[in-house]
Scaffold this active site. Structure first.
Site, mmCIF file in Angstrom:
data_model
loop_
_atom_site.group_PDB
_atom_site.id
_atom_site.type_symbol
_atom_site.label_atom_id
_atom_site.label_comp_id
_atom_site.label_asym_id
_atom_site.label_seq_id
_atom_site.Cartn_x
_atom_site.Cartn_y
_atom_site.Cartn_z
ATOM 1 N N LYS A 70 -4.129 29.164 24.218
ATOM 2 C CA LYS A 70 -5.524 29.551 23.969
ATOM 3 C C LYS A 70 -6.142 30.011 25.290
ATOM 4 C CE LYS A 70 -9.570 27.430 21.654
ATOM 5 N NZ LYS A 70 -10.042 26.183 20.992
ATOM 6 N N SER A 119 -10.957 22.132 15.833
ATOM 7 C CA SER A 119 -10.533 23.481 16.226
ATOM 8 C C SER A 119 -9.030 23.728 16.234
ATOM 9 C CB SER A 119 -11.099 23.827 17.606
ATOM 10 O OG SER A 119 -12.460 24.156 17.484
ATOM 11 N N SER A 138 -11.833 26.775 16.254
ATOM 12 C CA SER A 138 -11.972 27.860 17.206
ATOM 13 C C SER A 138 -10.638 28.414 17.721
ATOM 14 C CB SER A 138 -12.792 27.391 18.397
ATOM 15 O OG SER A 138 -12.091 26.370 19.106
#
Lengths: 449, 458
Positions: free
Chosen positions: B77, B176, B152
């Site tokens: 990420k 997330s 997310s």
């Protein structure tokens, strides 16, 4: 009107590494931004790891100041924006500091209450420069994250003499504990007095703390970041005068933060309405709370050396010396230790502790360049002089005076230096080693007869 | 080359046997990324660096070096700091930020031979449940055009689901990882708070951030955790607790395992179809010998409110450093959601409001923790849905932040309590994936793998 003064003092600890990272905390005079890492630069993703030694030293200082050490403590974030604050918050302690409710007893006998002692990190340093005719501000992060201990007092002072006495004691304790150099010039100690005036109608002779706090003035002027005892003295004196003038004109001094301007010899406004600032404190989530147990606290307590006041009392009693002498000998721990070594060695040479203290104090011995053995030897030599009978010296003096009439005449005609010549003669004539000062005294007595 | 049938362990075996090279793997992944560029899963693809690393890996393999991830492409990420590789947190504020250091987890992965193939898209600063809050555009579901992949960690989930890499590192502050895993039909693990180091990962809400990962299988998830978990001297919130032998749990069946079903997680608001699907799974577990018990976690209803006080409070503080002085981008460049959280957080921490909001929320947090403590005295794990709804269409909830926040209703509790949770895929409803969540006590990741394995089968 009576001054009401409280103090906040920041003491920088001399730990090897910074408060929350492994960078060297020894930043003074180093090339800017060379003692930095992701943590003290506040880079994204970096996390603080607390310095165990710094925390223990903070607690140790608290113990030395007779504070309570709560078994639970934590760090908090103090949020504010300033260019020297890399993370946008300072890691400090808010409602659960390491140490609470201590005190320092002053020479005057008055006790100053200490509200709290807590741990925090220093900020970076702003350097305002003129480069190519343009005023710019540079940031040096070497100081960012250096461990700081803040010691806060109750508003218990009413004069500068006590303030200075307190500061000296605090400095002395920090040095005794060997946790800070407490060197004012290097910024190891930063002072922030808050000053206000109380009207005379209040019964100020009543010394109970409870009553004083009940009648505190309804404003407070803080003078920030003073780096010298002398400036604190001047800033407080200036504030007392300034505030007196305002109150005499029926005004109320503005609650504000001021700074001491050494060039102008006055305090100047920095920030008005301190109560409006809101630091949005909340528990620092990156550092688990600190839980002490009796065993751990005892281990810290054991590391506390004998403190100046205790040592002073002991010296007086144990070595039978005056309070004044004990005070001088305990001013610095290194001197006190040196003295005790000398006393020990002296004992074997049949010297009293008093003889040792007299010699060290009167001769203003530089302990850095003198060995205790030398001290003992020198005192020994002195005591041999002492054993020579006074009448013996007088006999030699008279002989010399008779044989050197010219010099005697010179002296009596005002040429004082002639005495040196005569001393030399006496020393030459004598078979024993004589003490110069003693010879001089006897010579002068005779000459001035 | 089609490697989608391979797990990490399978690919490693084939690499060792020289059936294919790491360079082949990396190239295949890069091809997938390029082919599915429209999904917008990556912010930065490290093609050059990855190919160089692959050559090095191939040499090591030739030399007989054996490391658990040697030559395996994975993605991270874009909130993980990667030394020398741009790290944006999907925010224009950090558009040109090149980190000077790598996150502990990145180092750990590289130390065992992993190849970072790219930095995945996500909601900016990890703020969001759909991936739509990215300043670099939303990520799209690989399943149904126009649908969100969940957030997310949107790009991370998509990168694994769409065979762009073998595994991906994400972060889970309120769901997330688990939510996008469930929306993308893969396995998503949120470990115990502190089990995996947060050092070098851009903080969202520091007391809630958990560092976990996406994989296709439970076995891979266990392998990844055994690499990333452990104490980090740079993260004071990682405890000394030894890292379990997770592989050993994969050999165990679930006979006698006590599974709690909390009624609060199956009440109003849950899509009936999801409920039925999960109930079917529970039945199957019962058949395998698990003991099912109905339980209650009474403070669940306060979790979202509590979370949306504590989380923005920490966000407002953590984003303070991007004040326009050091990172070159002015504060007005923060996106809508970041601004919303900064304002909320600043408000709840302000003097006069602290007691009413932040302090109260912290008290509720303690109650939620206690709920779980109590429950875990009676059962080994708890099973719940991951999301109350099926994946939604891009844009459907953008104008309604509150309904977006509610999609985390079943996941935030684990973050508030600091316990681990795993999302495992249990099939599709109208072509849209559904996940099931297993929660366990602190440091019980092994148990989660054990039960997860029972659900997924071999």
């Amino acid at each position: 009107m009576k001054p009401v003064i409280g103090l906040e003092v920041h003491v920088e600890l001399k730990t090897k590494s910074k408060m929350f990272c492994g960078c060297s905390a020894d930043y003074f005079g180093k090339k800017p931004n060379t003692h930095t890492c992701p943590v003290c630069l506040g880079l994204p993703g970096a996390l603080p790891v607390p310095n165990k030694t710094a925390i223990e030293w903070c607690v140790m200082l608290g113990m030395a100041l007779d504070c309570n050490i709560p078994l639970f403590s934590k760090f908090d974030r103090k949020n504010y924006f300033y260019p020297d604050l890399a993370k946008g918050y300072q890691i400090s302690q808010y409602d659960e500091p390491f140490c609470l409710k201590g005190s320092i007893k002053l020479g005057s006998g008055k006790t100053i209450r200490i509200t709290r002692v807590h741990m925090e990190e220093d900020t970076g340093k702003l350097i305002h420069e003129n480069v190519n005719g343009q005023g710019i501000t540079l940031i040096d992060f070497n100081r960012s994250g250096v461990p700081l201990v803040e010691i806060v007092t109750e508003p218990d002072f009413d004069n500068t003499k006590d303030v200075l006495d307190y500061l000296k004691k605090l400095q002395q304790i920090a040095r005794y504990l060997d946790i800070s150099n407490a060197d004012m010039e290097k910024g190891d100690m930063r002072l922030e007095p808050n000053i206000s005036l109380r009207s005379n109608t209040t019964n100020t002779t009543n010394n109970t703390n409870q009553q004083i706090t009940n009648k505190l003035p309804n404003y407070k002027v803080e003078v920030k970041n003073i780096n010298s005892f002398r400036f604190v003295e001047k800033a407080i004196a200036f504030e007392i005068k300034r505030q007196t003038e305002i109150i005499e004109k029926k005004g109320i001094p503005v609650q504000e933060t001021r700074g001491w301007d050494e060039n102008k010899q006055k305090t100047v406004t920095q920030r008005v309405k301190e109560e409006a600032s809101d630091y949005r404190y909340f528990p620092e989530p990156d550092i688990p709370p600190i839980r002490w147990n009796d065993k751990k606290l005892l281990m810290i307590k054991k590391q506390i050396p004998e403190l100046p006041d205790t040592k002073k009392r002991r010296f007086q009693k144990q070595y039978n010396i005056s309070q004044y002498d004990a005070e001088i000998l305990t001013r610095e721990k290194t001197l006190a230790d040196f003295y005790e070594t000398c006393v020990n060695d002296g004992q074997k040479a049949n010297l009293t502790a008093k003889q040792v203290s007299n010699y060290i104090i009167n001769k203003k011995i530089d302990i850095e360049s003198t060995l205790p053995a030398e001290i003992i030897k020198n005192i020994k030599a002195l005591t041999i002089y002492l054993r020579i009978d006074e009448s013996e010296i007088k006999k030699i003096v008279e002989r010399v005076l008779n044989e050197n009439k010219n010099a005697v005449g010179d002296y009596r005609n005002g040429k004082v230096s002639a005495v040196q010549y005569l001393i030399g003669k006496v020393l030459m004539v004598s078979k024993e080693k004589l003490e110069v000062s003693r010879v001089k005294k006897i010579l002068e007595e005779k000459l001035n007869d | 080359m089609n490697y989608s049938a391979y797990t990490i362990q399978g690919a490693r075996a084939s690499l060792k046997k020289k059936h294919f090279s790491s360079t082949h793997l990396v190239k295949a992944c890069i091809d997938e990324i390029k082919e599915k560029e429209n999904l917008n899963a990556f912010i930065t693809v490290c093609e050059k660096e990855a190919l160089k690393k692959a050559t090095e890996a191939d040499k090591k393999i030739k030399d007989g070096v054996d490391l658990p991830l040697l030559g395996i492409p994975i993605s991270v990420k874009d909130i993980y700091l990667t030394k020398g590789i741009r790290t944006t947190a999907a925010s224009k504020i950090l558009d040109d930020f090149i980190p000077q250091y790598s996150a502990t987890v990145v180092k750990k992965l590289e130390d065992v031979g992993a190849i970072i193939i790219g930095k995945t898209n996500c909601d900016a600063w990890a703020h969001g449940s759909s991936g739509e809050n990215s300043d670099y555009g939303p990520t799209e579901s690989p399943f149904l055009e126009g649908y969100v992949p969940g957030g997310s960690s949107s790009g991370s989930a998509v990168s694994v689901a769409a065979q762009m890499c073998f595994a991906s590192m994400g972060s889970d502050t309120g769901g997330s990882i688990r939510l996008p895993a469930s929306f993308c039909e893969i396995v998503g693990l949120k470990p115990t708070y502190g089990r995996v180091s947060r050092y070098g990962i851009i903080a969202m809400a520091s007391s809630l951030d958990s560092i976990g990962h996406f994989t296709n299988t439970i076995e891979e998830s266990a392998l990844m955790l055994s690499i990333t978990a452990g104490k980090d001297p740079n993260d004071a919130t990682t405890p000394d607790e030894t890292v379990d032998d997770y592989q050993s749990y994969l050999k165990k069946d679930i006979k006698g395992i006590r599974i709690g079903i909390p009624k609060e997680y199956f009440a109003q608001g849950l899509d009936k179809r999801i409920k039925e699907k999960i109930e079917a799974e529970i039945k199957s577990l019962e058949k395998q010998g698990a003991k099912i018990e109905n339980i209650s976690l009474p403070n669940t209803e306060y979790a979202i409110a509590c979370y949306y006080i504590i989380q923005p409070a920490e966000v407002s503080s953590n984003l303070g450093r991007y004040d326009g002085i050091r990172y070159g981008s002015a504060r007005q460049n923060f996106g809508e959601e970041a601004k919303r959280r900064i304002m909320l957080g600043t408000y709840v921490l302000s003097s006069g409001y602290y007691d009413a909001y932040y302090k109260k929320a912290m008290q509720i947090r303690t109650l939620i923790k206690k709920d779980f403590d109590e429950v875990f005295k009676k059962v080994d794990v708890v099973i719940t849905p991951v999301s109350p709804t099926l994946p939604w269409k891009i844009g459907e909830k953008s104008s309604d932040p509150l309904s977006m926040y509610l999609s985390d209703v079943y996941t935030v509790t684990a973050n508030l309590a600091g316990i681990p949770g795993i999302s495992v895929p249990i099939g599709l409803i109208q072509s849209l994936p559904v996940g099931l969540q297993i929660l366990g006590p602190h440091f019980s990741e092994g148990k989660l793998f054990q039960v997860g394995k029972a659900i997924l089968g071999v």
